[in-house]
Enzyme design. Structure first.
Site, PDB file in Angstrom:
ATOM      1  CB  ALA A  32      -0.945  -0.002   1.200  1.00 33.17           C
ATOM      2  N   GLY A  35       2.018   1.568  -3.469  1.00 31.98           N
ATOM      3  CA  GLY A  35       0.821   1.731  -4.297  1.00 31.98           C
ATOM      4  C   GLY A  35       0.236   3.129  -4.205  1.00 31.98           C
ATOM      5  CG  ASP A  36      -0.410   6.941  -1.107  1.00 33.21           C
ATOM      6  OD1 ASP A  36      -1.550   7.328  -1.452  1.00 33.21           O
ATOM      7  OD2 ASP A  36       0.429   7.678  -0.562  1.00 33.21           O
ATOM      8  CB  ALA A  37       4.209   6.552  -4.258  1.00 38.74           C
TER       9      ALA A  37
END
Length: 147
Positions: A32, A35-37
């Protein structure tokens, strides 16, 4: 599930001589985190490519689409398109015990968004960018409609 190093993650690994790790061994919160970036980068790229604008306007457009509420909404749009493996990655992320919370979302939305970010991180790290873009295209289409 390591794929041929054809995506950005593979190129970064090759350039910096980083060892290959089985991504399935990463914690869901690690997935995550990256994945956020990646999600943010894709959205920002599309916002910028929609036209030059003052930075505060670019930020407002992208912020609407990367916040937990919008990510949870996106998950619900694509949930039935996920493979069994993708759904398992999502669930691992959703069920992970995080010590942070979203500023503008409830706990259910936040966990749903964390699951989506884990899936994005997994697809990125396994060089499945075309699949990732296919899944987040509804969010991109939404962006085009608000431009």
């Amino acid at each position: 599930m390591q794929q041929e190093n054809t995506g950005l993650a593979g190129y970064i690994r090759k350039t910096f001589a980083l060892s290959e790790t089985d991504v399935r061994t990463y914690s869901p919160l690690t997935l995550a985190f990256i994945g956020d970036a990646v999600f943010d980068l894709v959205i920002r790229t599309c916002v910028v490519e929609c036209g030059n604008a003052p930075v505060n306007k670019l930020h407002k457009k992208s912020s609407k689409l990367v916040q937990a509420t919008a990510q949870a909404e996106l998950y619900h749009l694509i949930a039935d398109q996920l493979t069994e493996e993708e759904a398992a990655i999502y669930k691992r992320g959703r069920n992970a015990k995080s010590f942070t919370s979203a500023k503008n979302a409830g706990i259910i939305e936040y966990r749903t968004a964390t699951g989506l970010e884990a899936l994005v991180g997994y697809l990125y790290l396994t060089d499945q960018m075309s699949r990732l873009l296919e899944l987040i295209k509804p969010q991109i289409d939404k962006l085009v409609s608000i431009s």
